[in-house]
Design a protein around this motif. Sequence first.
Motif, PDB file in Angstrom:
ATOM      1  N   THR A 110       1.010  -1.236  -0.068  1.00 49.81           N
ATOM      2  CA  THR A 110      -0.027   0.041   0.030  1.00 49.81           C
ATOM      3  C   THR A 110       1.014   1.349  -0.079  1.00 49.81           C
ATOM      4  N   ASP A 133      -7.748  -5.086  -1.698  1.00 54.00           N
ATOM      5  CA  ASP A 133      -7.446  -5.658  -0.502  1.00 54.00           C
ATOM      6  C   ASP A 133      -8.661  -5.868   0.311  1.00 54.00           C
ATOM      7  N   ARG A 136      -7.846  -7.063   4.929  1.00 54.75           N
ATOM      8  CA  ARG A 136      -7.837  -6.356   6.021  1.00 54.75           C
ATOM      9  C   ARG A 136      -8.686  -5.278   6.116  1.00 54.75           C
ATOM     10  N   GLN A 142      -6.640   3.036   4.743  1.00 56.77           N
ATOM     11  CA  GLN A 142      -5.197   3.221   4.735  1.00 56.77           C
ATOM     12  C   GLN A 142      -4.951   3.655   3.074  1.00 56.77           C
ATOM     13  N   ASP A 183      -3.844  -2.247  -5.503  1.00 57.21           N
ATOM     14  CA  ASP A 183      -3.610  -2.628  -4.291  1.00 57.21           C
ATOM     15  C   ASP A 183      -4.450  -4.288  -3.981  1.00 57.21           C
TER      16      ASP A 183
HETATM   17 MG    MG Z   1      -1.680  -2.984   2.352  1.00 57.52          MG
END
Ligand code: MG
Length: 453
Positions: A110, A133, A136, A142, A183
Amino acid sequence: MLDKLSSTLRKVTDRVANAVFLDKNLVDSLVRDLQRALIEADVNVGLVMEISKKLREEAMSERLKGVEKKEHVIKLLHDELIRILGKSRELVLGKKETWMMVGLYGAGKTTTIGKLAAYYSKRGRKVCAVGLDVHRPAAPEQLKQVCKKVGVECFISPKEKDPLKIWKSYEKEIKKYNLVLVDTAGRDALDDELVEEIKKISKVVKASESFLVMAADIGQAAKKQAQTFKDSANISGVIITRMDSTAKAGGALTACYESDVGVVFIGTGEKPSDLESFDPEAFLSRLLGMGDLKSLMEKIHSVMDKKEIERQQKKLQEGKFTLRDLQTQLGSMEGLGSMDKIMGMIPGLGKVKDKIGEGKIEEQQAKVQKWKHAINSMTEEEIENPVVLEKQTSRIQRIAHGSGCSTSEIRMLIKQWKMLSEMMKEQGKMMEGKMDQKTMMKMARKFGKKMRF
Ligand SMILES: [Mg+2]
Ligand SMILES: Nc1nc2c(ncn2[C@@H]2O[C@H](COP(=O)(O)OP(=O)(O)O)[C@@H](O)[C@H]2O)c(=O)[nH]1
């Protein structure tokens, strides 16, 4: 970044450049230093041994001599290090690029997206990021923050758990960008599930590049990781992050050479600007603290000017060595600093040096200063033909008086000159018959033993 390795490499190349002879002791000690530094940087022991062997063979071979040999050894070291840093791979960007970041948890995927986004926006690309992603919970947020920081559009769907659906929902908007950074999720290890996920995403997003992101601190474990990702997830290059936070980055870099995947970028910090495209040649230059190989070669030549060597050799062949020559040697060495070096330059003294302590060297240094004063108090005749001094003690008294030395110090100087001059004569004789380095060393040792300290 690899500071320790860098300082050792600089020291080793300096020592090769400064050496008059690459004798076995010197080569052994250089190779030992090099081995230690490479192993501390986590370079595979097999590779280290391979390089050591080549260096030792080249340095001890009789094929080349003098400056040529030193050049050759430095070039060999340079080329070997370039070789294990791997091939550079220049990225040529087409009109439309989709790059996928893959890798394990916490590798820096990331963060790297933010860096790449900054890097290519600055270079005129229209960049966006897509967050796939889904593992998570904090991942989408993020990525959003990272993109905001660098002013790049970011597409995320925090509630959606199917990465392909996320992609589909933004497909139209993504078409407006010409560099799309994807990502993806990591795992603790590369398992079948992750492989499946990477393959599926790669197909749907039509990735033009799949970069494996690895942190430098995993060291040699990078080899297995790169190999497995290459075999199962078809990666096209590697990005090594956290180069700044470990002394073991040599492991990750050389691992990529061993598994034959090119490193394309390195991350050198947490800020968006801490990204560099990886070029082995430039990287090594920086480690060595030199512009390039050429400037390294110039360094060797500046230490021992070719003409000066020829002039000295001619003198040797004529069997002439006056106190003036001794003075010149002492004088020209002063710029280089310590007695340590001077002794290394005068054949035979280098060997003796190892056997005497530090304090002794200083003592000797003071003695050399006195010699220089003494020679300055001599007449031209005495300098060119010091034998007259032995015959007329009044001359010795005069010189001692004029230079603040004792008469026994002057006598010692004459004795040392005689010894060196004899040695030079003998060398000169042998040089006519093209003396090889081995014989020269033998000579130096023989006379070295006779020197008084
Ligand atoms: Mg990441
Ligand atoms: N010092 C340093 N830290 C980095 C670098 N790249 C990433 N990080 C840090 O590594 C941690 C994990 O990064 P992240 O991008 O979240 O990894 P991901 O799980 O692969 O997406 C974060 O704390 C980053 O700030 C780097 O080049 N240098």
